[in-house]
Design a protein around this motif. Sequence first.
Motif, short mmCIF file in Angstrom:
data_model
loop_
_atom_site.label_atom_id
_atom_site.label_comp_id
_atom_site.label_asym_id
_atom_site.label_seq_id
_atom_site.Cartn_x
_atom_site.Cartn_y
_atom_site.Cartn_z
N GLY A 128 0.82 -1.21 0.00
CA GLY A 128 0.00 0.00 0.00
C GLY A 128 0.84 1.26 0.00
N LEU A 129 1.91 1.24 0.78
CA LEU A 129 2.77 2.43 0.87
C LEU A 129 3.42 2.74 -0.47
N LEU A 189 12.41 7.10 -2.12
CA LEU A 189 11.38 6.06 -1.99
C LEU A 189 11.93 4.87 -1.21
N THR A 215 14.32 4.89 0.97
CA THR A 215 14.49 5.29 2.37
C THR A 215 13.16 5.17 3.12
N LEU A 216 12.07 5.59 2.48
CA LEU A 216 10.76 5.54 3.14
C LEU A 216 10.29 4.10 3.33
N LYS A 274 12.20 1.51 3.58
CA LYS A 274 13.06 0.93 4.60
C LYS A 274 12.55 1.31 6.00
N ALA A 275 12.15 2.58 6.14
CA ALA A 275 11.64 3.05 7.44
C ALA A 275 10.37 2.28 7.82
N ALA A 276 9.50 2.07 6.84
CA ALA A 276 8.25 1.37 7.12
C ALA A 276 8.51 -0.08 7.50
N ARG A 296 10.24 -2.12 11.51
CA ARG A 296 9.67 -2.90 12.62
C ARG A 296 9.50 -4.37 12.29
#
Lengths: 75, 206
Positions: free
Chosen positions: A3-4, A55, A57-58, A60-62, A65
Motif C-alpha cells: 500500500g505504501l 522512496l 528510504t521511506l 526501509k523506514a516502514a 519494525r
Amino acid sequence: MKGLVEVLAKSLVDNPDEVVVTVAEGEKAILIELKVAPQDVGKIIGKQGRIAKALRTLVKAAASREKKKVILEIV
Amino acid sequence: MREIEVTGKTVEDAISFGLEQLGVERSDVEIEILEQPSKGILGLFGQKPAKVRLTIKSRVIEKAKKFLDDVIAAMGVKVSYEILQREDHLLINLYGNDVGILIGYRGETLDALQYITNLAANKNEITPRRIILDAQGYRERREKTLIRLAERVAEKVRQKGRPFALEPMTPQERRIIHTALQNFEGVYTYSEGEDPNRKVIIAPKR
C-alpha cells in the motif's frame, strides 16, 4: 508495504492507473517490484536516482519494525 | 498566486474569456466581480464592459494533506501533524508516538518524506510552494547540535593548525555549518566531494 509503495508512486506519476506493485516475501527479505507507465519512469527515478533513493528510504523506514530486509526494484 | 483581470460584454463572457486565457477550469479559480457591465444611455453613451478578476486557487495544502494522510495510514504509524503557513514556505510539523520512525537516522527519513511531499503536493501546480517537514522540533535541535559541533571543531582546528573534514551532510546542514563559522576567527570553511558524500572542511586561516 504494498500500500505504501502504491501511495508514493501514484502521487508522483501522471498515469496512476498504470502503477503496478507486486510483493514477493521471502524468509529474510521482502522484494517489492514497482512498475509504472514508460513515460512515468523518470518521475519515480529522478535526476541521478534522487527520487528512487527517497522512496527506498521511506520503504526501509516502514519495514524497520518487521526485521526484514526490503528491496524495492523499479522495473 | 496567479491572477488576471479581464473584461467582457457580460460577467459570464469575461469569466469564460479569462478561463480560456489561463487555460484552466472554472473550479480552479476564485472569481471576483470588479465591475458590472452597464448598457449606457440608449445603448450609446457610457457603455461599460464587465470586469472580473480570476485567481488560480492553490491546491498545494489540500494535496499535501491527502498525501501525508495516505502515507501515515499506509505505514501504520501513530503520527499527527499541523500545517503552519509561513511567509515563504509551508511548515508541516509531525508529532506523535511513532515520530522517530519518520525521522530516521540523522533525519534521513524525514528528508526523504519532505522531498516526496514537495513533489506530490506541487505536482501540476502553477504556483508551487516549498514545504518543510519537521518532527517535534527535530530540525531546530539538529541545527543547535550542528552549530555546537562546528564551534568545537573550529576551536580545535585553530589550535592545531590543521584542516578537519566533517562527516557527509545534506546541503541544508552544510549551510548551517558555513553560516555558523562565517565570523569565527582564524578558520574558514568550504565543501568537498559530490552529494551525497559532500562534506564541509574546516581549515585554519594563514
